[in-house]
Design an enzyme around this catalytic site. Structure first.
Site, PDB file in Angstrom:
ATOM      1  N   LYS A   1      48.676  22.592  17.994  1.00  0.00           N
ATOM      2  CA  LYS A   1      47.993  23.172  18.902  1.00  0.00           C
ATOM      3  C   LYS A   1      46.925  23.912  17.953  1.00  0.00           C
ATOM      4  O   LYS A   1      47.107  24.281  16.807  1.00  0.00           O
ATOM      5  CB  LYS A   1      48.534  23.744  19.810  1.00  0.00           C
ATOM      6  CG  LYS A   1      49.369  25.284  19.285  1.00  0.00           C
ATOM      7  CD  LYS A   1      49.976  26.124  20.493  1.00  0.00           C
ATOM      8  CE  LYS A   1      50.540  27.236  20.150  1.00  0.00           C
ATOM      9  NZ  LYS A   1      51.234  28.075  21.199  1.00  0.00           N
TER      10      LYS A   1
ATOM     11  N   TYR B   1      29.109  50.070   5.135  1.00  0.00           N
ATOM     12  CA  TYR B   1      28.837  50.723   6.454  1.00  0.00           C
ATOM     13  C   TYR B   1      29.749  51.887   6.675  1.00  0.00           C
ATOM     14  O   TYR B   1      30.867  51.787   6.571  1.00  0.00           O
ATOM     15  CB  TYR B   1      28.981  49.727   7.781  1.00  0.00           C
ATOM     16  CG  TYR B   1      27.969  48.571   7.601  1.00  0.00           C
ATOM     17  CD1 TYR B   1      26.371  48.725   7.848  1.00  0.00           C
ATOM     18  CD2 TYR B   1      28.320  47.171   7.546  1.00  0.00           C
ATOM     19  CE1 TYR B   1      25.562  47.901   7.743  1.00  0.00           C
ATOM     20  CE2 TYR B   1      27.043  46.212   7.522  1.00  0.00           C
ATOM     21  CZ  TYR B   1      26.028  46.467   7.507  1.00  0.00           C
ATOM     22  OH  TYR B   1      24.978  45.592   7.638  1.00  0.00           O
TER      23      TYR B   1
END
Length: 360
Positions: free
Chosen positions: A35, A255
């Site tokens: 899946k 950042y």
């Protein structure tokens, strides 16, 4: 020149891990769970790689199953979520698929169906997961209805464990007792074992196992458990250095300046980021390998880039290979550092990352 990022998929490792699941549960058949695009590894290619030896496959829903059927996979395919509407019963019949029945509504749809040939189905009990399935006290009645249905050919009884990845917790034993007591008088094959139960709960192996994450080389029990050494990583996420620079002590990186150099530091930049599926919240210190040498991430992960500590890696240069996880860097270790699990790492890989298949 293309951007230097790819996920190498080792098909021989997938086969090795499937065989390990079979070895651990001798006498049981094993559905290879593919899946979510085979946990990000490519469902069609993985299923084809296992086609000659897998006892069958398991997916979540109809569209995933049809992708396999349309690619030529003829083995049994189980729909773990079952069907979502009565109309899907017609497609399921035509494609020869096997649904899980986990609700009264799904049971009614199956009983009301008029298939052209008898159907196989799996009946799911909620033995303690409390997500899907018939309550233990309602299970016998559902079983009887299916057993009496003229267009039901084969029937497997199943449940799903909530805490099988905790070998020291007794909840799995509790679930097994609930399941065994409720099905004691029923004559049908049983299926309880996900990957964690295959690896850690031999008494739960039953007639069918459902190995998932272990097929892709990550032990749900963690790297410290002996099972980790028996599995082979099936995905190597790799990139390359595209920048190398030296920074002085006290200089921030990335950042927000989350990381500040405590000493003169050689900083590398690799072409991979959270838009590719690498976890944005990976902290400073998350393991990574550069040119085969273990090192760490420093600074926040950006959309397309990640910064690395190259101190101690002599002559590091643009183009040097970077392994984010795989054979050298444990996906479990990256996931644990980032507050997630290997399942999510694999399934988060963005479609813009090329999958490159290797066999042998």
């Amino acid at each position: 020149m293309p951007r230097p990022i790819r996920a190498r998929i080792h098909l021989d490792a997938v086969r090795h891990n499937y065989r390990q699941a079979k070895t651990l549960a001798p006498g049981a058949q094993a559905l290879a769970v593919v899946k979510a695009n085979a946990y990000g590894h490519g469902a069609v290619v993985v299923a084809r790689a296992l086609a000659d030896e897998a006892d069958g496959f398991a997916v979540a829903y109809l569209e995933e199953a049809m992708e396999l059927r349309e690619s030529g996979i003829r083995a049994p395919i189980l729909l773990l979520d079952g069907v979502f509407s009565p109309d899907e019963m017609t497609i399921l019949d035509r494609a020869g698929l096997t649904p899980v029945i986990h609700s009264r509504l799904q049971l009614d749809w199956l009983l009301d169906a008029r298939p052209k040939r008898p159907l196989d189905c799996w009946l799911k009990m909620d033995s303690g997961m409390h997500r899907m399935g018939f309550a233990p006290e309602d299970f016998a009645a559902a079983y009887a209805e299916l057993a009496d249905c003229p267009h039901v050919r084969g029937l497997v009884l199943m449940s799903h464990f909530a805490r099988a990845d905790e070998p020291d917790h007794d909840y799995t034993e509790q679930q097994m007792r609930v399941f065994e007591q409720a099905t004691a008088d029923m004559r049908a094959p049983r299926s309880l074992s996900n990957s964690a139960a295959v690896l850690a709960w031999p008494r739960a192996h039953g007639d069918w196992t459902r190995p998932g994450i272990m097929l892709y080389g990550a032990s749900p029990l963690g790297d410290e458990h002996p099972s980790a050494a028996t599995l082979r990583p099936a995905m190597t996420l790799e990139s390359a250095l595209i920048s190398v620079r030296d920074l002085d002590a006290g200089e921030p990186v990335g950042y927000g300046g989350r990381f500040v150099c405590k000493r003169p530091t050689c900083v590398g930049v690799a072409a991979v980021g959270y838009a590719d599926g690498y976890p944005r919240h990976a902290p400073d210190g998350t393991p990574v390998a550069v040119r085969g040498r273990m090192t760490r991430i420093i600074g926040r992960v950006s959309m397309d880039l990640v910064t690395l500590d190259l101190t101690g890696i002599e002559n590091a240069a643009i183009g040097d290979p970077v392994e984010l996880w795989g054979v050298q860097v444990s996906a479990n270790a990256v996931a644990e550092a980032s507050g997630t699990i290997a399942y999510q790492l694999f399934t988060n890989i963005n479609r813009r990352v090329p999958l490159v298949y290797e066999d042998g």
